[in-house]
Design a protein around this motif. Structure first.
Motif, PDB file in Angstrom:
ATOM      1  N   GLU A   1       0.823  -1.212   0.000  1.00 19.11           N
ATOM      2  CA  GLU A   1       0.000   0.000   0.000  1.00 19.11           C
ATOM      3  C   GLU A   1       0.858   1.262   0.000  1.00 19.11           C
ATOM      4  N   HIS A   2       2.073   1.179   0.570  1.00 19.00           N
ATOM      5  CA  HIS A   2       2.972   2.339   0.576  1.00 19.00           C
ATOM      6  C   HIS A   2       3.390   2.695  -0.846  1.00 19.00           C
ATOM      7  N   ALA A   3       3.739   1.696  -1.635  1.00 18.07           N
ATOM      8  CA  ALA A   3       4.118   1.955  -3.022  1.00 18.07           C
ATOM      9  C   ALA A   3       2.955   2.546  -3.807  1.00 18.07           C
ATOM     10  N   HIS A   4       1.761   2.001  -3.593  1.00 18.32           N
ATOM     11  CA  HIS A   4       0.593   2.513  -4.307  1.00 18.32           C
ATOM     12  C   HIS A   4       0.290   3.955  -3.899  1.00 18.32           C
ATOM     13  N   GLN A   5       0.494   4.281  -2.634  1.00 15.75           N
ATOM     14  CA  GLN A   5       0.226   5.653  -2.179  1.00 15.75           C
ATOM     15  C   GLN A   5       1.234   6.628  -2.774  1.00 15.75           C
ATOM     16  N   ILE A   6       2.508   6.240  -2.822  1.00 16.34           N
ATOM     17  CA  ILE A   6       3.511   7.101  -3.463  1.00 16.34           C
ATOM     18  C   ILE A   6       3.177   7.290  -4.935  1.00 16.34           C
ATOM     19  N   PHE A   7       2.872   6.186  -5.614  1.00 17.89           N
ATOM     20  CA  PHE A   7       2.589   6.249  -7.046  1.00 17.89           C
ATOM     21  C   PHE A   7       1.355   7.104  -7.322  1.00 17.89           C
ATOM     22  N   ALA A   8       0.320   6.950  -6.493  1.00 17.08           N
ATOM     23  CA  ALA A   8      -0.898   7.741  -6.675  1.00 17.08           C
ATOM     24  C   ALA A   8      -0.624   9.226  -6.473  1.00 17.08           C
ATOM     25  N   GLY A   9       0.294   9.554  -5.575  1.00 14.61           N
ATOM     26  CA  GLY A   9       0.602  10.954  -5.322  1.00 14.61           C
ATOM     27  C   GLY A   9       1.453  11.589  -6.392  1.00 14.61           C
ATOM     28  N   ALA A  10       2.189  10.780  -7.143  1.00 11.09           N
ATOM     29  CA  ALA A  10       3.096  11.298  -8.164  1.00 11.09           C
ATOM     30  C   ALA A  10       2.357  11.665  -9.444  1.00 11.09           C
ATOM     31  N   LYS A  11       2.995  12.507 -10.227  1.00 12.73           N
ATOM     32  CA  LYS A  11       2.482  12.887 -11.533  1.00 12.73           C
ATOM     33  C   LYS A  11       3.351  12.244 -12.612  1.00 12.73           C
ATOM     34  N   GLU A  12       2.814  12.185 -13.820  1.00 13.77           N
ATOM     35  CA  GLU A  12       3.578  11.632 -14.935  1.00 13.77           C
ATOM     36  C   GLU A  12       4.806  12.513 -15.215  1.00 13.77           C
ATOM     37  N   PRO A  13       5.922  11.902 -15.663  1.00 14.48           N
ATOM     38  CA  PRO A  13       6.111  10.478 -15.969  1.00 14.48           C
ATOM     39  C   PRO A  13       6.422   9.658 -14.717  1.00 14.48           C
ATOM     40  N   LYS A  14       5.759   8.525 -14.585  1.00 17.19           N
ATOM     41  CA  LYS A  14       5.949   7.669 -13.420  1.00 17.19           C
ATOM     42  C   LYS A  14       5.702   6.223 -13.817  1.00 17.19           C
ATOM     43  N   GLU A  15       6.270   5.313 -13.026  1.00 18.38           N
ATOM     44  CA  GLU A  15       6.110   3.890 -13.296  1.00 18.38           C
ATOM     45  C   GLU A  15       6.138   3.150 -11.970  1.00 18.38           C
ATOM     46  N   LEU A  16       5.341   2.083 -11.861  1.00 21.75           N
ATOM     47  CA  LEU A  16       5.249   1.295 -10.639  1.00 21.75           C
ATOM     48  C   LEU A  16       5.530  -0.164 -10.948  1.00 21.75           C
ATOM     49  N   TRP A  17       6.489  -0.755 -10.193  1.00 20.82           N
ATOM     50  CA  TRP A  17       6.756  -2.181 -10.294  1.00 20.82           C
ATOM     51  C   TRP A  17       6.458  -2.821  -8.945  1.00 20.82           C
ATOM     52  N   ILE A  18       5.532  -3.754  -8.911  1.00 17.82           N
ATOM     53  CA  ILE A  18       5.322  -4.581  -7.722  1.00 17.82           C
ATOM     54  C   ILE A  18       5.979  -5.926  -8.017  1.00 17.82           C
ATOM     55  N   GLU A  19       7.044  -6.222  -7.282  1.00 11.60           N
ATOM     56  CA  GLU A  19       7.892  -7.373  -7.576  1.00 11.60           C
ATOM     57  C   GLU A  19       7.446  -8.601  -6.781  1.00 11.60           C
ATOM     58  N   PRO A  20       7.028  -9.672  -7.464  1.00  9.92           N
ATOM     59  CA  PRO A  20       6.600 -10.890  -6.764  1.00  9.92           C
ATOM     60  C   PRO A  20       7.751 -11.518  -5.970  1.00  9.92           C
ATOM     61  N   GLY A  21       7.479 -11.830  -4.708  1.00  9.25           N
ATOM     62  CA  GLY A  21       8.456 -12.518  -3.883  1.00  9.25           C
ATOM     63  C   GLY A  21       9.584 -11.667  -3.340  1.00  9.25           C
ATOM     64  N   TYR A  22       9.630 -10.404  -3.734  1.00  9.60           N
ATOM     65  CA  TYR A  22      10.716  -9.521  -3.285  1.00  9.60           C
ATOM     66  C   TYR A  22      10.412  -9.020  -1.880  1.00  9.60           C
ATOM     67  N   GLY A  23      11.417  -9.108  -1.005  1.00  8.54           N
ATOM     68  CA  GLY A  23      11.289  -8.648   0.371  1.00  8.54           C
ATOM     69  C   GLY A  23      11.579  -7.172   0.499  1.00  8.54           C
ATOM     70  N   HIS A  24      12.549  -6.840   1.352  1.00  8.28           N
ATOM     71  CA  HIS A  24      12.770  -5.428   1.662  1.00  8.28           C
ATOM     72  C   HIS A  24      14.177  -4.966   1.326  1.00  8.28           C
ATOM     73  N   ALA A  25      14.259  -3.910   0.550  1.00  7.71           N
ATOM     74  CA  ALA A  25      15.467  -3.105   0.343  1.00  7.71           C
ATOM     75  C   ALA A  25      16.649  -3.911  -0.193  1.00  7.71           C
TER      76      ALA A  25
END
Length: 258
Positions: free
Chosen positions: A213-237
């Motif tokens: 949800e944090h990634a989605h909130q950042i992405f929703a707040g940003a303006k174009e140009p922007k891109e979102l990758w939700i990585e399957p199985g990826y943990g943290h940092a």
């Protein structure tokens, strides 16, 4: 696609950075790989991390195929001076690294941040306007989040005297005892100010610190140009980052700054 050499790691050369508020930062410059590049990549680690950590060194090695990398320890971390404010004054640290990258000849500079470094990268791009591209990996959208066990441990380390002692001894991280006054702009609000600089938000669906949800909130707040990758199985940092994902991040930087 660039071929990936896993060993040996790309060579680096020590640098000493100084921020506009007088903090000395320990860092290193890894020149671009064969053929060189006019792209510089500033690498901003997560809380309690360091450019010297094996995970960060491997990420630097992969990214050096796409540009010269300036990695550094945030204030209060490792061999850098000062005390960390966990995301506030650290924008000056990124600014110092970007200035250095430009001073040694990189015409375009991307900032790649992990976790705390992701929040700082977004805030730097929004407030200082010094980046040509931003990649935010595993970053928080808002401050004071403590809804997961790892983040409750992080807040214990930040807020309690015993926690700060433990962080200093175990992780070589010196944490400021002062409170934010005022609290810095949260990353999801700062994201709206990054444009027209391209922003890539990367997050794992197995992140135990910050849910997606944090990634989605950042992405929703940003303006174009922007891109979102939700990585399957990826943990943290940094510790969970695999070479293939870093290769794709490098290719994204190359495509946006070529």
């Amino acid at each position: 696609m660039h071929k990936l050499r896993l060993m040996p790691l790309a060579p680096n050369y020590p640098v000493m950075l100084r921020t506009t508020d007088g903090v000395r930062l320990d860092g290193a410059h890894t020149p671009a790989g064969p053929g060189g590049s006019d792209v510089g990549i500033v690498l901003a680690h997560g809380f309690t991390g360091s450019w010297r950590c094996a995970d960060t060194r491997r990420i630097t090695h992969v990214l050096s195929r796409y540009g010269g990398v300036v990695a550094f320890d945030f204030r209060g971390h490792g061999r850098s001076g000062g005390r960390t404010t966990v995301g506030d004054l650290e924008v000056h640290d990124v600014a110092a690294a970007v200035r250095h990258a430009r001073s040694i000849g990189y015409e375009k500079v991307a900032v790649v941040g992990f976790s705390m470094g992701a929040a700082v990268a977004i805030r730097y791009a929004a407030l200082h306007r010094g980046a040509d591209a931003v990649v935010a990996v595993s970053g928080p959208a808002r401050w004071y989040y403590r809804d997961t066990p790892p983040m409750r441990r992080v807040h214990w380390a930040i807020e309690r005297p015993l926690g700060r002692i433990a962080a200093r001894i175990a992780r070589r991280t010196r944490i400021s005892s002062g409170r934010w006054d005022p609290a810095p702009m949260p990353p999801h609000e700062a994201a709206a100010l990054v444009a027209p600089v391209p922003l890539l938000v990367v997050h794992g669906d197995a992140d135990t610190f910050f849910p997606v949800e944090h990634a989605h909130q950042i992405f929703a707040g940003a303006k174009e140009p922007k891109e979102l990758w939700i990585e399957p199985g990826y943990g943290h940092a940094e510790s969970a980052a695999r070479p293939g994902m870093i290769v794709r991040i490098g290719a994204w930087i190359e495509a946006n700054l070529s």
